[in-house]
Design a protein around this motif. Structure first.
Motif, PDB file in Angstrom:
ATOM      1  N   GLU A  18       2.806  -7.785   1.170  1.00 22.71           N
ATOM      2  CA  GLU A  18       3.691  -8.040   2.533  1.00 22.71           C
ATOM      3  C   GLU A  18       4.616  -7.322   2.804  1.00 22.71           C
ATOM      4  O   GLU A  18       4.653  -6.339   3.590  1.00 22.71           O
ATOM      5  N   HIS A  19       5.649  -7.313   1.533  1.00 27.06           N
ATOM      6  CA  HIS A  19       6.928  -6.475   1.790  1.00 27.06           C
ATOM      7  C   HIS A  19       6.403  -4.838   1.775  1.00 27.06           C
ATOM      8  O   HIS A  19       7.069  -4.176   2.162  1.00 27.06           O
ATOM      9  N   ALA A  20       5.656  -4.733   0.777  1.00 23.00           N
ATOM     10  CA  ALA A  20       5.132  -3.294   0.551  1.00 23.00           C
ATOM     11  C   ALA A  20       4.723  -2.675   1.802  1.00 23.00           C
ATOM     12  O   ALA A  20       4.993  -1.563   2.200  1.00 23.00           O
ATOM     13  N   VAL A  21       3.818  -3.175   2.502  1.00 27.96           N
ATOM     14  CA  VAL A  21       3.099  -2.919   3.700  1.00 27.96           C
ATOM     15  C   VAL A  21       4.150  -2.596   4.901  1.00 27.96           C
ATOM     16  O   VAL A  21       4.484  -1.805   5.283  1.00 27.96           O
ATOM     17  N   ARG A  22       5.151  -3.739   4.931  1.00 27.93           N
ATOM     18  CA  ARG A  22       5.854  -3.637   5.997  1.00 27.93           C
ATOM     19  C   ARG A  22       6.926  -2.427   5.637  1.00 27.93           C
ATOM     20  O   ARG A  22       7.373  -1.812   6.819  1.00 27.93           O
ATOM     21  N   GLN A  27       9.564   2.597   6.540  1.00 25.49           N
ATOM     22  CA  GLN A  27      10.318   3.790   6.021  1.00 25.49           C
ATOM     23  C   GLN A  27       9.420   4.844   5.847  1.00 25.49           C
ATOM     24  O   GLN A  27      10.071   5.863   5.312  1.00 25.49           O
ATOM     25  N   GLY A  28       7.804   4.743   5.752  1.00 24.37           N
ATOM     26  CA  GLY A  28       7.268   5.796   5.321  1.00 24.37           C
ATOM     27  C   GLY A  28       6.739   5.455   3.720  1.00 24.37           C
ATOM     28  O   GLY A  28       7.586   4.781   3.185  1.00 24.37           O
ATOM     29  N   TYR A  29       5.442   5.754   3.367  1.00 22.35           N
ATOM     30  CA  TYR A  29       4.967   5.526   2.317  1.00 22.35           C
ATOM     31  C   TYR A  29       5.626   6.355   1.279  1.00 22.35           C
ATOM     32  O   TYR A  29       5.947   5.625   0.086  1.00 22.35           O
ATOM     33  N   GLY A  30       6.003   7.671   1.278  1.00 23.32           N
ATOM     34  CA  GLY A  30       6.483   8.281   0.259  1.00 23.32           C
ATOM     35  C   GLY A  30       7.926   8.117  -0.008  1.00 23.32           C
ATOM     36  O   GLY A  30       8.552   8.159  -0.882  1.00 23.32           O
ATOM     37  N   ALA A  31       8.572   7.537   1.089  1.00 23.16           N
ATOM     38  CA  ALA A  31      10.004   7.259   0.975  1.00 23.16           C
ATOM     39  C   ALA A  31      10.245   5.930   0.324  1.00 23.16           C
ATOM     40  O   ALA A  31      11.542   5.590   0.328  1.00 23.16           O
ATOM     41  N   VAL A  34       8.826   1.548  -5.576  1.00 19.92           N
ATOM     42  CA  VAL A  34       8.403   0.387  -5.968  1.00 19.92           C
ATOM     43  C   VAL A  34       9.550  -0.684  -6.385  1.00 19.92           C
ATOM     44  O   VAL A  34       9.608  -1.748  -6.169  1.00 19.92           O
ATOM     45  N   GLU A  35      10.486   0.136  -6.869  1.00 22.00           N
ATOM     46  CA  GLU A  35      12.084  -0.677  -6.854  1.00 22.00           C
ATOM     47  C   GLU A  35      12.448  -1.257  -5.730  1.00 22.00           C
ATOM     48  O   GLU A  35      12.959  -2.583  -5.655  1.00 22.00           O
ATOM     49  N   GLN A  36      12.547  -0.658  -4.431  1.00 24.39           N
ATOM     50  CA  GLN A  36      12.911  -1.337  -3.261  1.00 24.39           C
ATOM     51  C   GLN A  36      11.731  -2.461  -2.785  1.00 24.39           C
ATOM     52  O   GLN A  36      12.416  -3.298  -2.365  1.00 24.39           O
ATOM     53  N   ILE A  37      10.699  -2.445  -3.034  1.00 29.93           N
ATOM     54  CA  ILE A  37       9.648  -3.419  -2.809  1.00 29.93           C
ATOM     55  C   ILE A  37      10.037  -4.655  -3.761  1.00 29.93           C
ATOM     56  O   ILE A  37      10.054  -5.610  -3.149  1.00 29.93           O
ATOM     57  N   ALA A  38      10.262  -4.435  -5.014  1.00 36.75           N
ATOM     58  CA  ALA A  38      10.598  -5.235  -5.780  1.00 36.75           C
ATOM     59  C   ALA A  38      11.789  -6.065  -5.356  1.00 36.75           C
ATOM     60  O   ALA A  38      11.672  -7.241  -5.274  1.00 36.75           O
ATOM     61  N   GLU A  39      12.845  -5.395  -4.982  1.00 43.86           N
ATOM     62  CA  GLU A  39      13.937  -6.161  -4.517  1.00 43.86           C
ATOM     63  C   GLU A  39      13.840  -6.853  -3.368  1.00 43.86           C
ATOM     64  O   GLU A  39      14.255  -8.090  -3.174  1.00 43.86           O
ATOM     65  N   ALA A  40      13.184  -6.195  -2.163  1.00 46.75           N
ATOM     66  CA  ALA A  40      12.631  -7.187  -1.293  1.00 46.75           C
ATOM     67  C   ALA A  40      11.667  -8.399  -1.496  1.00 46.75           C
ATOM     68  O   ALA A  40      12.072  -9.422  -0.735  1.00 46.75           O
ATOM     69  N   ALA A  41      10.888  -8.182  -2.468  1.00 43.97           N
ATOM     70  CA  ALA A  41       9.984  -9.326  -2.725  1.00 43.97           C
ATOM     71  C   ALA A  41      10.706 -10.328  -3.752  1.00 43.97           C
ATOM     72  O   ALA A  41      10.334 -11.229  -4.017  1.00 43.97           O
ATOM     73  N   GLU A 106      -1.979  -3.624   9.458  1.00 41.61           N
ATOM     74  CA  GLU A 106      -0.936  -2.760   8.855  1.00 41.61           C
ATOM     75  C   GLU A 106      -1.911  -2.019   7.529  1.00 41.61           C
ATOM     76  O   GLU A 106      -1.319  -0.740   7.493  1.00 41.61           O
ATOM     77  N   ARG A 107      -2.239  -2.593   6.610  1.00 40.29           N
ATOM     78  CA  ARG A 107      -3.096  -1.920   5.549  1.00 40.29           C
ATOM     79  C   ARG A 107      -3.892  -1.034   6.127  1.00 40.29           C
ATOM     80  O   ARG A 107      -3.996   0.178   5.718  1.00 40.29           O
ATOM     81  N   MET A 108      -4.858  -1.481   7.037  1.00 40.83           N
ATOM     82  CA  MET A 108      -5.607  -0.438   7.689  1.00 40.83           C
ATOM     83  C   MET A 108      -4.994   1.059   8.244  1.00 40.83           C
ATOM     84  O   MET A 108      -5.478   1.898   8.049  1.00 40.83           O
ATOM     85  N   LEU A 109      -4.102   0.682   9.009  1.00 43.68           N
ATOM     86  CA  LEU A 109      -3.292   1.669   9.822  1.00 43.68           C
ATOM     87  C   LEU A 109      -2.776   2.536   8.505  1.00 43.68           C
ATOM     88  O   LEU A 109      -2.846   3.937   8.545  1.00 43.68           O
ATOM     89  N   LEU A 110      -2.136   2.257   7.494  1.00 38.59           N
ATOM     90  CA  LEU A 110      -1.684   2.906   6.320  1.00 38.59           C
ATOM     91  C   LEU A 110      -2.638   3.535   5.685  1.00 38.59           C
ATOM     92  O   LEU A 110      -2.620   4.876   5.326  1.00 38.59           O
ATOM     93  N   ILE A 111      -3.770   2.928   5.418  1.00 42.82           N
ATOM     94  CA  ILE A 111      -4.922   3.782   4.773  1.00 42.82           C
ATOM     95  C   ILE A 111      -5.366   4.968   5.413  1.00 42.82           C
ATOM     96  O   ILE A 111      -5.704   5.981   5.323  1.00 42.82           O
ATOM     97  N   LEU A 112      -5.770   4.719   6.964  1.00 38.50           N
ATOM     98  CA  LEU A 112      -5.980   5.776   7.750  1.00 38.50           C
ATOM     99  C   LEU A 112      -5.184   6.841   7.986  1.00 38.50           C
ATOM    100  O   LEU A 112      -5.251   7.949   8.367  1.00 38.50           O
ATOM    101  N   SER A 113      -3.662   6.677   7.819  1.00 40.21           N
ATOM    102  CA  SER A 113      -2.628   7.634   7.909  1.00 40.21           C
ATOM    103  C   SER A 113      -2.175   8.343   6.738  1.00 40.21           C
ATOM    104  O   SER A 113      -1.401   9.473   7.101  1.00 40.21           O
TER     105      SER A 113
END
Length: 193
Positions: A18-22, A27-31, A34-41, A106-113
């Motif tokens: 959930e944190h990763a998808v949000r 922020q954008g996938y490339g930006a 994993v460290e930011q996601i880990a911190e948020a989670a 949100e997952r689907m939107l990311l996969i498609l974009s």
């Protein structure tokens, strides 16, 4: 005790995704790292990688398919595969909260974009289709290699994929309603004149 431990692991995995998808959406996938996601989670990066072996897997891992497959296996024998999948999808969607459905969208939107996510998701798409063929074949007492089974499931899969695409494009759409209507049309024969 193992029941509690497994539930805690499942909650951690869901929270990480959930944190990763949000974060990917804001922020954008490339930006996003994993460290930011880990911190948020509130976990370590190694914990993220324990649940998701790659950055792409944070989005492409689908926790809903197994629920749908289990619901399909609970469908009564003697009904056609379209009706059995309708029942399975209804049962699975009824178990999902609004928040869980929002994450799926949100997952689907990311996969498609995001091109690298689309490429990474193709293996999941293939596995899902293969599982649907196997389950459908078993349901009607035929072999998975039977062309009639493969063709019917392939056509139905296409109908479901179009419903999912419509869902991602229409913020007010209800996936359960779209999928149910699509499968009803499929079961009726999709006759166009």
């Amino acid at each position: 005790m193992s029941g509690l431990r497994e539930r805690k692991k499942a909650k951690t995995k869901i929270a990480i995704q959930e944190h990763a998808v949000r974060m990917f959406r804001t922020q954008g996938y490339g930006a996003t790292t994993v460290e930011q996601i880990a911190e948020a989670a509130e976990v370590s990066p190694s914990t993220v990688f324990r649940y998701f072996p790659t950055k792409e897997a944070l989005v492409t891992t689908d926790e809903v398919d197994p629920v749908i497959f289990a619901a399909f296996e609970d469908q009564p024998t003697g009904v056609g595969i379209a009706e059995a999948w309708r029942g399975a999808l209804r049962a699975a969607f009824d178990r999902l909260t609004d928040a869980e459905m929002a994450i799926q969208r949100e997952r689907m939107l990311l996969i498609l974009s995001v091109p690298e996510l689309w490429a990474a998701s193709l293996g999941n798409v293939t596995r899902t289709l293969d599982t649907m063929v196997e389950l459908s074949a078993r349901h009607v007492g035929r072999a998975p290699a039977d062309p009639a089974v493969r063709n019917a499931v392939g056509a139905m899969f296409g109908v479901l994929l179009l419903a999912a695409f419509e869902w991602t494009r229409s913020p007010d759409a209800d996936l359960a309603v779209l999928v149910d209507a699509a499968l009803a049309d499929f079961a009726a024969g999709l006759s166009l004149r």
